[in-house]
Design a protein around this motif. Sequence first.
Motif, PDB file in Angstrom:
ATOM      1  N   SER A  71       0.832  -1.204   0.000  1.00  0.00           N
ATOM      2  CA  SER A  71       0.000   0.000   0.000  1.00  0.00           C
ATOM      3  C   SER A  71       0.869   1.258   0.000  1.00  0.00           C
ATOM      4  O   SER A  71       0.617   2.207  -0.752  1.00  0.00           O
ATOM      5  CB  SER A  71      -0.930  -0.009   1.216  1.00  0.00           C
ATOM      6  OG  SER A  71      -1.673   1.166   1.286  1.00  0.00           O
ATOM      7  N   PRO A  81      -5.936   4.426  -5.508  1.00  0.00           N
ATOM      8  CA  PRO A  81      -6.955   3.372  -5.349  1.00  0.00           C
ATOM      9  C   PRO A  81      -6.379   2.008  -4.948  1.00  0.00           C
ATOM     10  O   PRO A  81      -6.961   1.312  -4.116  1.00  0.00           O
ATOM     11  CB  PRO A  81      -7.627   3.300  -6.721  1.00  0.00           C
ATOM     12  CG  PRO A  81      -7.419   4.657  -7.318  1.00  0.00           C
ATOM     13  CD  PRO A  81      -6.069   5.099  -6.811  1.00  0.00           C
ATOM     14  N   VAL A  84      -5.372   2.248  -1.232  1.00  0.00           N
ATOM     15  CA  VAL A  84      -6.564   2.239  -0.384  1.00  0.00           C
ATOM     16  C   VAL A  84      -7.142   0.831  -0.306  1.00  0.00           C
ATOM     17  O   VAL A  84      -7.519   0.361   0.780  1.00  0.00           O
ATOM     18  CB  VAL A  84      -7.616   3.238  -0.915  1.00  0.00           C
ATOM     19  CG1 VAL A  84      -8.964   3.040  -0.234  1.00  0.00           C
ATOM     20  CG2 VAL A  84      -7.131   4.671  -0.742  1.00  0.00           C
ATOM     21  N   LYS A  85      -7.195   0.151  -1.434  1.00  0.00           N
ATOM     22  CA  LYS A  85      -7.774  -1.197  -1.476  1.00  0.00           C
ATOM     23  C   LYS A  85      -7.044  -2.137  -0.506  1.00  0.00           C
ATOM     24  O   LYS A  85      -7.679  -2.878   0.244  1.00  0.00           O
ATOM     25  CB  LYS A  85      -7.699  -1.746  -2.901  1.00  0.00           C
ATOM     26  CG  LYS A  85      -8.250  -3.138  -3.066  1.00  0.00           C
ATOM     27  CD  LYS A  85      -8.119  -3.598  -4.512  1.00  0.00           C
ATOM     28  CE  LYS A  85      -8.545  -5.039  -4.656  1.00  0.00           C
ATOM     29  NZ  LYS A  85      -8.332  -5.543  -6.010  1.00  0.00           N
ATOM     30  N   GLU A  88      -7.757  -1.083   3.188  1.00  0.00           N
ATOM     31  CA  GLU A  88      -9.127  -1.441   3.577  1.00  0.00           C
ATOM     32  C   GLU A  88      -9.250  -2.948   3.781  1.00  0.00           C
ATOM     33  O   GLU A  88      -9.943  -3.400   4.700  1.00  0.00           O
ATOM     34  CB  GLU A  88     -10.134  -0.951   2.529  1.00  0.00           C
ATOM     35  CG  GLU A  88     -10.260   0.556   2.461  1.00  0.00           C
ATOM     36  CD  GLU A  88     -10.877   1.195   3.692  1.00  0.00           C
ATOM     37  OE1 GLU A  88     -11.698   0.545   4.373  1.00  0.00           O
ATOM     38  OE2 GLU A  88     -10.539   2.364   3.971  1.00  0.00           O
ATOM     39  N   TYR A 108      -4.157   8.305   4.777  1.00  0.00           N
ATOM     40  CA  TYR A 108      -5.242   9.007   4.088  1.00  0.00           C
ATOM     41  C   TYR A 108      -5.098  10.518   4.235  1.00  0.00           C
ATOM     42  O   TYR A 108      -5.275  11.268   3.272  1.00  0.00           O
ATOM     43  CB  TYR A 108      -6.594   8.542   4.611  1.00  0.00           C
ATOM     44  CG  TYR A 108      -6.935   7.105   4.274  1.00  0.00           C
ATOM     45  CD1 TYR A 108      -6.378   6.447   3.182  1.00  0.00           C
ATOM     46  CD2 TYR A 108      -7.830   6.400   5.062  1.00  0.00           C
ATOM     47  CE1 TYR A 108      -6.698   5.137   2.884  1.00  0.00           C
ATOM     48  CE2 TYR A 108      -8.167   5.082   4.768  1.00  0.00           C
ATOM     49  CZ  TYR A 108      -7.597   4.466   3.674  1.00  0.00           C
ATOM     50  OH  TYR A 108      -7.923   3.170   3.373  1.00  0.00           O
ATOM     51  N   LEU A 113      -6.959  12.243   1.300  1.00  0.00           N
ATOM     52  CA  LEU A 113      -8.131  11.372   1.211  1.00  0.00           C
ATOM     53  C   LEU A 113      -8.958  11.518   2.492  1.00  0.00           C
ATOM     54  O   LEU A 113      -9.100  10.587   3.281  1.00  0.00           O
ATOM     55  CB  LEU A 113      -7.694   9.922   0.990  1.00  0.00           C
ATOM     56  CG  LEU A 113      -6.871   9.669  -0.270  1.00  0.00           C
ATOM     57  CD1 LEU A 113      -6.273   8.272  -0.262  1.00  0.00           C
ATOM     58  CD2 LEU A 113      -7.724   9.887  -1.511  1.00  0.00           C
ATOM     59  N   THR A 115     -12.168  11.921   3.096  1.00  0.00           N
ATOM     60  CA  THR A 115     -13.375  11.101   3.242  1.00  0.00           C
ATOM     61  C   THR A 115     -13.005   9.709   3.744  1.00  0.00           C
ATOM     62  O   THR A 115     -13.680   9.160   4.628  1.00  0.00           O
ATOM     63  CB  THR A 115     -14.140  11.015   1.903  1.00  0.00           C
ATOM     64  OG1 THR A 115     -14.453  12.350   1.482  1.00  0.00           O
ATOM     65  CG2 THR A 115     -15.413  10.224   2.027  1.00  0.00           C
ATOM     66  N   ASN A 116     -11.929   9.136   3.205  1.00  0.00           N
ATOM     67  CA  ASN A 116     -11.461   7.830   3.667  1.00  0.00           C
ATOM     68  C   ASN A 116     -11.024   7.903   5.128  1.00  0.00           C
ATOM     69  O   ASN A 116     -11.342   7.023   5.927  1.00  0.00           O
ATOM     70  CB  ASN A 116     -10.294   7.334   2.813  1.00  0.00           C
ATOM     71  CG  ASN A 116     -10.685   7.071   1.391  1.00  0.00           C
ATOM     72  OD1 ASN A 116     -11.015   8.017   0.671  1.00  0.00           O
ATOM     73  ND2 ASN A 116     -10.651   5.838   0.962  1.00  0.00           N
ATOM     74  N   ARG A 119     -14.004   8.041   7.403  1.00  0.00           N
ATOM     75  CA  ARG A 119     -14.655   6.730   7.535  1.00  0.00           C
ATOM     76  C   ARG A 119     -13.910   5.874   8.572  1.00  0.00           C
ATOM     77  O   ARG A 119     -14.527   5.247   9.436  1.00  0.00           O
ATOM     78  CB  ARG A 119     -14.708   6.036   6.174  1.00  0.00           C
ATOM     79  CG  ARG A 119     -15.605   4.842   6.120  1.00  0.00           C
ATOM     80  CD  ARG A 119     -15.876   4.318   4.720  1.00  0.00           C
ATOM     81  NE  ARG A 119     -14.720   4.234   3.845  1.00  0.00           N
ATOM     82  CZ  ARG A 119     -14.511   5.062   2.801  1.00  0.00           C
ATOM     83  NH1 ARG A 119     -15.372   5.994   2.504  1.00  0.00           N
ATOM     84  NH2 ARG A 119     -13.431   4.904   2.058  1.00  0.00           N
ATOM     85  N   VAL A 120     -12.587   5.873   8.511  1.00  0.00           N
ATOM     86  CA  VAL A 120     -11.779   5.112   9.475  1.00  0.00           C
ATOM     87  C   VAL A 120     -11.981   5.672  10.882  1.00  0.00           C
ATOM     88  O   VAL A 120     -12.169   4.920  11.848  1.00  0.00           O
ATOM     89  CB  VAL A 120     -10.280   5.165   9.080  1.00  0.00           C
ATOM     90  CG1 VAL A 120      -9.396   4.616  10.184  1.00  0.00           C
ATOM     91  CG2 VAL A 120     -10.046   4.418   7.779  1.00  0.00           C
TER      92      VAL A 120
END
Length: 170
Positions: A71, A81, A84-85, A88, A108, A113, A115-116, A119-120
Amino acid sequence: PLPLMRQALADFNRVRQLLPDNLVVRLKIAQLYLFNHLPDPALDALQDPLNHPDRFGLTESNSIDLNVLASAAYFQKNELPQGVKLLELEMSRHPKSDTLVTSAAQAYFMHGLYTNALRVINRRLDQTPADPQWLFGKGYANLQLGNYDTAIATFTRVIDLTTNNPAARF
């Protein structure tokens, strides 16, 4: 790379030739390349373990180091992307790992990032709703996203919890 790093890489790559299925050696090589901002050779060192996990004894429970390094390489390449994948995936496997969740949120934030990151942070706050560190992160993410009312309310909560926090007061 610095001269000592080059020497270390040469030594680790020699061990890689002798023991091609040694995961620890692959991870060390990738770390050295990433430290020197060389993501492509880092990904090259990680490709076999990523593509053939059974050869390296990888399972869902012990793949965290591999996927976090991969990552980081994708983030260095600005291929967000893919980075992030992998993060996650590991967070879904290890939702209670403080180190992993903190590292993901930091990654992030570093790459914009928000928004990411939010979320975390919200997942973590579901478990510990009064944690000032995670509340501060939530306020910062909302500030960056232009959600000013939410940011103000969140920073106010941080101040209520930690009255002497200069960063929250700022």
